[in-house]
Scaffold this motif. Structure first.
Motif, mmCIF file in Angstrom:
data_model
loop_
_atom_site.group_PDB
_atom_site.id
_atom_site.type_symbol
_atom_site.label_atom_id
_atom_site.label_comp_id
_atom_site.label_asym_id
_atom_site.label_seq_id
_atom_site.Cartn_x
_atom_site.Cartn_y
_atom_site.Cartn_z
ATOM 1 N N VAL A 1 0.713 -1.240 -0.119
ATOM 2 C CA VAL A 1 -0.124 0.046 0.206
ATOM 3 C C VAL A 1 0.717 1.228 0.003
ATOM 4 N N GLU A 2 0.371 2.352 -0.136
ATOM 5 C CA GLU A 2 0.912 3.645 -0.173
ATOM 6 C C GLU A 2 1.406 3.859 1.276
ATOM 7 N N GLU A 3 2.346 4.594 1.302
ATOM 8 C CA GLU A 3 2.925 5.056 2.577
ATOM 9 C C GLU A 3 1.859 5.751 3.558
ATOM 10 N N GLY A 4 1.618 5.493 4.700
ATOM 11 C CA GLY A 4 0.571 6.116 5.716
ATOM 12 C C GLY A 4 -0.697 5.631 5.413
ATOM 13 N N CYS A 5 -1.105 4.513 4.662
ATOM 14 C CA CYS A 5 -2.084 3.665 4.652
ATOM 15 C C CYS A 5 -2.394 3.120 5.757
ATOM 16 N N ARG A 6 -3.621 3.101 6.358
ATOM 17 C CA ARG A 6 -3.979 2.403 7.857
ATOM 18 C C ARG A 6 -4.794 1.273 7.398
ATOM 19 N N ALA A 7 -4.569 0.244 8.543
ATOM 20 C CA ALA A 7 -5.605 -0.844 8.581
ATOM 21 C C ALA A 7 -6.667 -0.390 9.453
ATOM 22 N N VAL A 8 -7.843 -0.634 9.256
ATOM 23 C CA VAL A 8 -8.825 -0.134 9.963
ATOM 24 C C VAL A 8 -9.855 -1.424 10.193
ATOM 25 N N GLY A 9 -10.136 -2.079 11.242
ATOM 26 C CA GLY A 9 -11.120 -3.038 11.565
ATOM 27 C C GLY A 9 -12.404 -2.603 11.786
ATOM 28 N N PHE A 10 -13.418 -3.615 11.673
ATOM 29 C CA PHE A 10 -14.549 -3.311 12.039
ATOM 30 C C PHE A 10 -15.115 -4.615 12.995
ATOM 31 N N THR A 11 -16.119 -4.261 13.932
ATOM 32 C CA THR A 11 -16.378 -5.508 14.750
ATOM 33 C C THR A 11 -17.412 -5.435 15.250
ATOM 34 N N LEU A 12 -18.294 -6.325 15.826
ATOM 35 C CA LEU A 12 -19.566 -6.348 16.317
ATOM 36 C C LEU A 12 -19.439 -6.251 17.931
ATOM 37 N N GLY A 13 -18.132 -6.163 18.346
ATOM 38 C CA GLY A 13 -18.022 -5.819 19.791
ATOM 39 C C GLY A 13 -17.441 -4.450 20.001
ATOM 40 N N SER A 14 -17.075 -4.201 21.174
ATOM 41 C CA SER A 14 -16.523 -2.930 21.545
ATOM 42 C C SER A 14 -14.954 -2.805 20.704
ATOM 43 N N PRO A 15 -14.967 -1.754 19.962
ATOM 44 C CA PRO A 15 -13.749 -1.525 19.129
ATOM 45 C C PRO A 15 -12.559 -1.028 19.855
ATOM 46 N N ALA A 16 -11.266 -1.484 19.332
ATOM 47 C CA ALA A 16 -9.995 -1.004 20.012
ATOM 48 C C ALA A 16 -9.675 0.250 19.157
ATOM 49 N N PRO A 17 -8.868 0.691 19.578
ATOM 50 C CA PRO A 17 -8.173 2.131 18.634
ATOM 51 C C PRO A 17 -7.894 1.518 17.387
ATOM 52 N N SER A 18 -8.359 2.485 16.366
ATOM 53 C CA SER A 18 -8.103 2.187 14.790
ATOM 54 C C SER A 18 -9.312 1.138 14.345
ATOM 55 N N GLN A 19 -10.588 0.978 15.250
ATOM 56 C CA GLN A 19 -11.416 0.063 14.694
ATOM 57 C C GLN A 19 -12.768 0.850 14.946
ATOM 58 N N LEU A 20 -13.911 0.360 14.079
ATOM 59 C CA LEU A 20 -15.267 0.666 14.287
ATOM 60 C C LEU A 20 -16.065 -0.179 14.933
ATOM 61 N N GLY A 21 -16.935 -0.382 15.902
ATOM 62 C CA GLY A 21 -17.592 -1.296 16.505
ATOM 63 C C GLY A 21 -19.103 -0.766 17.441
ATOM 64 N N VAL A 22 -19.437 -1.730 18.262
ATOM 65 C CA VAL A 22 -20.723 -1.420 18.663
ATOM 66 C C VAL A 22 -20.343 -1.468 20.314
ATOM 67 N N VAL A 23 -21.120 -0.319 20.734
ATOM 68 C CA VAL A 23 -21.099 -0.110 22.382
ATOM 69 C C VAL A 23 -22.581 0.162 22.688
ATOM 70 N N GLU A 24 -23.239 -0.446 23.399
ATOM 71 C CA GLU A 24 -24.332 -0.272 24.096
ATOM 72 C C GLU A 24 -25.332 0.244 23.047
ATOM 73 N N GLY A 25 -25.533 -0.579 22.088
ATOM 74 C CA GLY A 25 -26.459 -0.328 20.903
ATOM 75 C C GLY A 25 -25.898 0.885 20.109
ATOM 76 N N LEU A 26 -24.925 1.495 19.929
ATOM 77 C CA LEU A 26 -24.158 2.399 19.193
ATOM 78 C C LEU A 26 -23.136 1.979 18.504
ATOM 79 N N LEU A 27 -23.362 2.291 16.872
ATOM 80 C CA LEU A 27 -21.986 2.234 16.243
ATOM 81 C C LEU A 27 -21.142 3.298 16.365
ATOM 82 N N VAL A 28 -19.909 3.103 16.964
ATOM 83 C CA VAL A 28 -18.924 3.922 17.396
ATOM 84 C C VAL A 28 -17.720 3.666 16.522
ATOM 85 N N ASP A 29 -16.908 4.982 16.261
ATOM 86 C CA ASP A 29 -15.647 5.229 15.519
ATOM 87 C C ASP A 29 -14.437 5.446 16.257
#
Length: 481
Positions: A249-277
């Motif tokens: 990939v190009e320099e600076g491109c990031r890996a971004v995860g998505f999860t149905l659980g609580s997201p870690a940094p650099s992830q999107l996920g779900v917390v208490e019925g909310l989609l969070v980034d």
């Protein structure tokens, strides 16, 4: 084989006077032939079939001056300098063997679109690209809805909606394109470089075409090559993260995860019925941005929430606001036959997921409900059902089986869910669906869901999965009449 021969995509390609062979008519071949002819190429179309539809398409192209050879897709036309192939044509076809031996490059329609995207001095719209075994179409449509909510000029293109070639060569200008790409299309398209891309999931599919799971995954992984901003992957599916790690990939491109659980940094996920980034926010180690409520996703089944998170990640990579993510998800309406609620009859919900034509899609569908009367069966396409049935056994109130390969599912049920009542309908006519729904009604109790999620293709009984779903919906309407 052909995909490895393509020349540097940064170099201009002058089509004037070039002899280009288009392999295959249909939804990609006809637009490719028209565009190439308009660019001054001498175009020959070769097609395996010679039916009425092919003859009609051939006649339209021949009025432009395009040469069409029906019933002969194996022979390389003399003087061919480039082949542009329909994505479904297998790499081992004799036409491509002949091209390889003659040193003729082979492009897919996506490769052609990428190389034409900035002709005539027009600014090329960046691509936000999506692939995966299941969920591609829904995710791309969600993404396009979010981008429109942000006020951006966009279209859902690629394997759905607007033809990608038409999008990049037409008069309408776009700010960004939401691009669905199949493994077939990616195989024939080594050059595209997306702004950001997502692989939603990986499960065995189309292995007869690709030759192995490794080859299938490698073609899917091409979508990450050269990404500029974000490679979006599924935290629950390690194979997708492995593809990110392998990508150049190009320099600076990031890996971004998505999860149905609580997201870690650099992830999107779900917390208490909310989609969070926690990826596209300042100080993502400490902060999170609320994007939407789970109830904003239609329908809010687990796999569809995952689709929404992937779409949100791609949109956020493009700078879209949290409010636009919410508004776009609220505005989105899923296509028919994708976990679509048909009706409630006597306290039982009837859901049409005829689009679940493989075990991976059906697994996600079964996971969305607590107590299910499952209608399944059709053409198995070499699939096995033990893992699927074992995982869903506790949720099954009963099963009604239809179609040519129903015995494979019946045997898996006997092994892994012997206590579940099974009704085996020994018929493959289209009228079997009405009987299947009637039998499911007898098995169901208030609070249950009667779910059409066949885990099989439809062509043994129906023209396509749409017709199968329509038959289910009509049968349900007759129950409530």
């Amino acid at each position: 084989m052909g995909s490895g021969q393509v020349t540097d995509s940064s170099a201009p390609f002058d089509f004037r006077g070039k002899h280009v062979t288009v392999a295959g008519l249909g939804v990609s071949g006809v637009p490719a032939a028209r565009v190439l002819h308009g660019l001054g190429a001498r175009v020959t179309v070769v097609n395996d079939g010679d039916d009425e539809r092919a003859r009609t398409q051939a006649a339209e192209l021949e009025t432009l001056g395009v040469t069409v050879r029906l019933g002969d897709g194996a022979t390389l036309p003399e003087g061919t300098e480039l082949i542009v192939t329909a994505p479904g044509w297998k790499p081992d076809k004799p036409l491509f063997t002949a091209a390889h031996e003659a040193g003729v490059p082979v492009w897919g329609d996506v490769e052609l679109a990428w190389r034409l995207r900035d002709r005539d001095g027009r600014k090329a719209a960046p691509w936000l690209a999506v692939t995966g075994t299941n969920g591609k179409t829904t995710t791309v449509q969600m993404l396009a809805s979010i981008l429109r909510a942000a006020g951006l000029r966009t279209a859902a293109v690629g394997n759905i909606g607007v033809s990608l070639l038409d999008a990049v060569t037409g008069d309408e200008e776009y700010d960004v394109l939401a691009v669905e790409l199949s493994s077939y299309q990616l195989h024939w398209a080594p050059s595209p470089r997306a702004h950001s891309a997502a692989v939603l999931n990986l499960a065995p599919d189309h292995l007869d075409w690709h030759g192995s799971m490794e080859a299938y995954a490698a073609d899917k992984g091409r979508i990450y090559e050269g990404n500029r901003v974000a490679c979006v992957y599924n935290v629950a599916d390690k194979a997708t993260e492995d593809l990110v790690r392998a990508a150049d990939v190009e320099e600076g491109c990031r890996a971004v995860g998505f999860t149905l659980g609580s997201p870690a940094p650099s992830q999107l996920g779900v917390v208490e019925g909310l989609l969070v980034d926690r990826a596209f926010v300042e100080d993502r180690h400490r902060n999170a941005q609320e994007l939407a409520e789970v109830s904003d996703v239609n329908p809010p089944a687990p796999h569809n929430i995952a689709n929404a998170l992937a779409a949100a990640a791609l949109a956020r990579s493009f700078g879209v606001s949290a409010a636009a993510v919410r508004d776009g998800l609220r505005a989105f309406t899923p296509d028919a036959h994708r976990i679509a609620h048909v009706a409630d009859v006597d306290g039982v919900a009837y859901v049409d997921d005829s689009k679940a034509t493989n075990t991976h899609a059906t697994e996600a569908s079964l996971a969305a409900y607590e107590s299910i009367v499952w209608i399944a069966g059709g053409l198995a396409k070499g699939a096995t059902f033990d893992e699927l049935v074992a995982g869903a056994a506790k949720r099954l109130r009963g099963a009604v089986l239809i179609g040519a390969d129903r015995a494979l599912i019946r045997e898996a049920l006997a092994r892994h869910a012997p206590e579940v009542p099974v009704i085996d309908l020994d018929r493959t006519d289209t009228g079997a669906m009405l009987q299947a729904v009637q039998e499911a009604q007898r098995l169901a109790r208030p609070g249950d869901t009667v779910l059409l999620a066949p885990a099989c293709a439809s062509m043994d009984m129906f023209t396509n999965y749409n017709k199968r779903g329509d038959a289910f919906a009509q049968a349900v309407r007759e129950l409530g009449a």
